[in-house]
Design a protein around this motif. Structure first.
Motif, short mmCIF file in Angstrom:
data_model
loop_
_atom_site.label_atom_id
_atom_site.label_comp_id
_atom_site.label_asym_id
_atom_site.label_seq_id
_atom_site.Cartn_x
_atom_site.Cartn_y
_atom_site.Cartn_z
N ILE A 50 0.92 -1.07 -0.08
CA ILE A 50 0.00 0.03 -0.01
C ILE A 50 0.95 1.20 0.16
O ILE A 50 0.48 2.22 -0.72
CB ILE A 50 -0.81 0.06 1.31
CG1 ILE A 50 -2.02 -1.09 1.30
CG2 ILE A 50 -1.68 1.48 1.33
CD1 ILE A 50 -2.79 -1.40 2.32
N LEU B 136 -5.99 -5.02 7.47
CA LEU B 136 -5.63 -3.69 8.05
C LEU B 136 -7.15 -3.10 8.47
O LEU B 136 -6.68 -2.35 9.52
CB LEU B 136 -4.84 -2.81 7.21
CG LEU B 136 -3.65 -3.46 6.45
CD1 LEU B 136 -2.88 -2.34 5.56
CD2 LEU B 136 -2.93 -4.17 7.37
N ASN C 205 -11.92 7.00 -3.06
CA ASN C 205 -11.94 5.57 -2.38
C ASN C 205 -10.80 5.50 -1.36
O ASN C 205 -10.16 4.60 -1.59
CB ASN C 205 -11.84 4.56 -3.38
CG ASN C 205 -13.26 4.19 -4.11
OD1 ASN C 205 -14.24 3.67 -3.37
ND2 ASN C 205 -13.19 4.58 -5.29
N GLY D 100 -10.80 4.72 1.53
CA GLY D 100 -10.96 3.55 2.30
C GLY D 100 -10.16 2.28 1.80
O GLY D 100 -9.49 1.28 2.38
N LEU D 101 -10.24 2.09 0.38
CA LEU D 101 -9.61 1.29 -0.37
C LEU D 101 -8.16 1.34 -0.47
O LEU D 101 -7.12 0.55 0.02
CB LEU D 101 -10.37 0.99 -1.71
CG LEU D 101 -11.64 0.07 -1.69
CD1 LEU D 101 -12.18 0.18 -3.00
CD2 LEU D 101 -11.23 -1.15 -1.12
N VAL D 102 -7.93 2.62 -0.99
CA VAL D 102 -6.50 2.92 -1.42
C VAL D 102 -5.41 2.68 -0.24
O VAL D 102 -4.47 2.54 -0.46
CB VAL D 102 -6.60 4.25 -2.04
CG1 VAL D 102 -5.14 4.75 -2.39
CG2 VAL D 102 -7.42 4.19 -3.27
N LYS D 103 -5.94 3.25 0.76
CA LYS D 103 -5.21 3.31 1.88
C LYS D 103 -5.19 1.84 2.90
O LYS D 103 -4.13 1.79 3.69
CB LYS D 103 -5.56 4.30 3.07
CG LYS D 103 -5.58 5.72 2.25
CD LYS D 103 -5.94 6.74 3.50
CE LYS D 103 -4.79 7.46 4.35
NZ LYS D 103 -5.01 8.81 4.55
N LYS D 104 -5.87 1.03 2.47
CA LYS D 104 -6.25 -0.11 3.42
C LYS D 104 -5.85 -1.39 2.77
O LYS D 104 -5.73 -2.39 3.39
CB LYS D 104 -7.43 -0.12 4.14
CG LYS D 104 -7.65 1.19 5.13
CD LYS D 104 -6.82 0.96 6.28
CE LYS D 104 -7.28 2.02 7.09
NZ LYS D 104 -6.40 2.38 8.09
#
Lengths: 400, 280
Positions: free
Chosen positions: A77, A95, B92, B94-98
């Motif tokens: 990520i 996560l 997004n 929530g998706l990109v960081k997680k």
């Protein structure tokens, strides 16, 4: 070239740019357009970790120590500023549970979407769908919209998906703290099953005692650097000592009577920090009354690191009435045959009024000691003397 | 880049699911749901037919509404794809960081959902034309190829702006106004002949716009101007140029440019996507 490790972190550092956002006027904005000043913040420095296939690695550290950043580097990520992160095999990262759940889709649709985000195909999910739903205990609600789910349901389903899709490497960040106790237990059991199948697990948590339970190796990070690495017990103990030295003393009270010293004594009346299972302990509390105080109560408690009180008592509970106390003196609490097995414990000492409404002096968990035991085969917190006898039922009998 | 394509291929199911999600979420909590994806073009067709049967008195063209729709539906696909994909990464967090997944899935999913709508719209248009007994040109068989060309152009641009928007949020707002201006640079509600007369020798510049060339092809193969605007091909009082004008160099340039843009857009995206989680 394939590496022999499941995860190999080579000399990795990660720098974040902290931008100064406080640009005040339009003029400044134009002048400094896209040239905002920033400070460098090194979240991780010179990290080297190798995770062998089949290993369960725990990562512990205080808040802001860089644990989560490290996991994000493993899952691609984030990318390191310098150094290399090499992973082998499919990765499922927990996560955040239910990351990417769409509130307007049903639980069933979200299971498939979430699994495909984690990189698993419809066929694989089809095979495990019932298992996932059963694990999450969501049979009744699986065709409802996720927006109507309670937070517990949300988390259970998220966990069930991630943990049932059979990754080569499972990365878990602090997610076991959620859910009720029964579900946490179930998750830990499931993690145990995954370990048995030889999968690699990397595990981050604040609940360091859990790492003792499930990890084969633990790494402790502080301020972006590895400070300790090795056997779970060793590292966790180090962590406790480390956190302790960071902590400010927790004292409170109006000090009409003060505790002037606390000693933990052994049978020979020597001050020691280490006790063995079965040893006697004397807690000596020295006091000084700054003014005459009527009927104070002296007490202590022994807590372990999870905050569970192993034992505690006070002079009131023991039926003592001290009358009016003035001047100096000391109180001895004699503890016979400590039953605790290995671990670190903390003693709290307090002087308060009989109704506990007034605290004269309270010293919270300030006096640590370590328990040691020669009993390594038995498990648990306490040593309970026990015998075993076996009584086979005689032939033809129906049992007891 | 090859590795990235392989990775994307491994996540093809995610791409498919993302596209489906976009479609489903779009019609969330609406009673008619998917019906809207063909109701919208149908109602547009009806309204424009009515309006132009009253307003339009263009003596060179019959069935102006078909000319209009032949250009408008492709344009709507283009602009809707851009507007949805430009915020797809930023929207997004929530998706990109997680979670890790190939980030290009986000803009591609947005484009994918619009491809679905686009195909629906074109089918509605064709069915409508068949019902009214339209005189089709054989060139209509090129329709899938033209759509493919437009998809290539749109995808390339979408990848580029969605990545650029992460670093400079102005891109989102710029796209909004730019597409509005761009719309009037394409001969959709007017004919290319009218601008040819006005622009004179700058007309070549006008043909540099790839969407102009693409729209022209659609109009040529769907509207079939040789039948429905035949007069403009013969002669007008002031030598009115044809309603639809196909430029060989314009089209060649558009094809080459679109492919290059797709390669560049993807390259730019995968160059930039490592920093996405930090920037959002």
């Amino acid at each position: 070239m394939a590496s022999e490790y499941a995860v190999e972190i080579k000399d990795v550092s990660k720098m974040f740019k902290l931008y100064h956002e406080n640009v005040r006027s339009l003029k400044e904005k134009v002048l400094f357009f896209n040239k905002r000043g920033y400070e460098e913040f090194w979240a991780l420095q010179d990290i080297d970790i190798q995770v062998k296939p089949g290993e369960t690695l725990g990562i512990i550290g205080a808040n802001g120590s860089g644990k989560s950043t490290l996991l994000k580097l493993m899952t691609r990520i984030l990318y390191p500023t310098t150094g290399q992160v090499i992973t082998n095999g499919t990765i499922a990262a927990l996560l955040e549970l239910g990351a990417g759940f769409q509130p307007d889709l049903t639980g069933r649709e979200n299971v498939y979407l979430n699994a495909s985000i984690l990189g698993f195909s419809k066929k694989e999910v089809d095979k495990r769908f019932d298992e996932i739903v059963a694990f999450a205990e969501m049979e009744r609600f699986i065709d409802n919209h996720v927006r109507n789910y309670s937070s517990g349901m949300y988390i259970r389903l998220g966990f069930a998906v991630a943990i049932n899709v059979d990754p080569d490497l499972l990365i878990i960040d602090e997610v076991l703290a959620v859910g009720d106790e029964a579900f946490q237990r179930k998750c830990l059991d499931r993690i145990g099953e995954i370990q048995d199948t030889g999968k690699t697990i990397v595990f981050v948590t604040h609940n360091v005692e859990v790492t003792r339970e499930i990890c084969s190796r633990v790494v402790m990070i502080d301020q972006g650097r590895i400070v300790k690495e090795g056997q779970p017990r060793e590292v966790v103990n180090y962590y406790h000592q480390f956190m302790e030295s960071e902590e400010e003393g927790r004292e409170r009270g109006n000090r009409r009577i003060e505790v002037t010293g606390v000693l933990l004594l052994n049978d020979q009346d020597k001050v020691v920090k280490d006790f063995h299972t079965g040893d006697n302990m004397r807690i000596r509390v020295a006091y000084r009354a700054n003014e005459p105080v009527e009927d104070p109560v002296f007490g202590f408690s022994i807590d372990d690191y999870r905050g569970y009180t192993a034992y505690g008592t006070n002079t009131r509970l023991k039926g003592l009435n001290l009358g009016t106390v003035s001047g100096e003196g000391y109180v001895d609490f004699d503890l016979k045959a400590l039953p605790m097995l290995d671990g670190r414990y903390l003693v709290s000492v307090a002087i308060h009024s009989r109704d506990e409404q007034t605290e004269y002096h309270w010293l919270e968990k300030l006096f640590p000691f370590d328990m040691h035991s020669d009993i390594t085969e038995d498990v648990g917190l306490l040593y309970i003397p026990s015998d075993v006898t076996v009584h086979p039922a005689p032939e033809g009998a129906d049992g007891p | 880049m090859i590795d990235r394509l392989k990775d994307l291929w491994l996540h093809r199911e995610l791409l498919f699911n993302m596209t489906r999600k976009e479609l489903k979420v779009k019609y969330k909590r609406s009673v008619l749901g998917f019906v809207w994806s063909f109701m919208t073009p149908l109602i547009m067709l009806a309204v424009f037919s009515l309006v132009f049967s009253i307003l339009s008195r263009n003596k060179y063209m019959s069935w102006f509404v078909v000319y209009l729709m032949a250009g408008l539906f492709p344009w709507l696909f283009f602009v809707n794809s851009l507007m949805q994909s430009v915020g797809s990464v930023v929207g997004n967090p929530g998706l990109v960081k997680k979670v890790y997944f190939p980030r290009e899935v986000l803009p591609l999913g947005a484009v994918g959902a619009n491809i679905f709508h686009f195909i629906m719209q074109m089918m509605i248009l064709l069915v409508f034309l068949i019902i009214i007994g339209w005189h089709f040109s054989i060139l209509i068989l090129y329709l899938p190829l033209v759509m493919l060309l437009e998809i290539v152009l749109t995808t390339g641009l979408s990848l580029f702006i969605s990545a650029a928007n992460v670093y400079l949020r102005d891109v989102q707002h710029f796209t909004e106004v730019a597409t509005m201006a761009w719309f009037w640079l394409c001969p959709i509600v007017y004919t290319i002949g009218t601008v040819a007369g006005v622009l004179g020798r700058y007309f070549k510049l006008y043909l540099l716009n790839p969407m102009t060339n693409i729209v022209e092809i659609y109009q040529y193969i769907i509207y079939n101007p040789r039948v429905y605007a035949a007069q403009s091909y013969v002669k007008g009082p002031t030598r009115q140029p044809p309603v639809v004008y196909l430029s060989f160099w314009g089209i060649t340039g558009t094809i080459v440019g679109s492919i290059l843009l797709l390669v560049f857009g993807y390259y730019y995206f995968i160059r930039k996507d490592r920093g996405f989680a930090e920037q959002i």
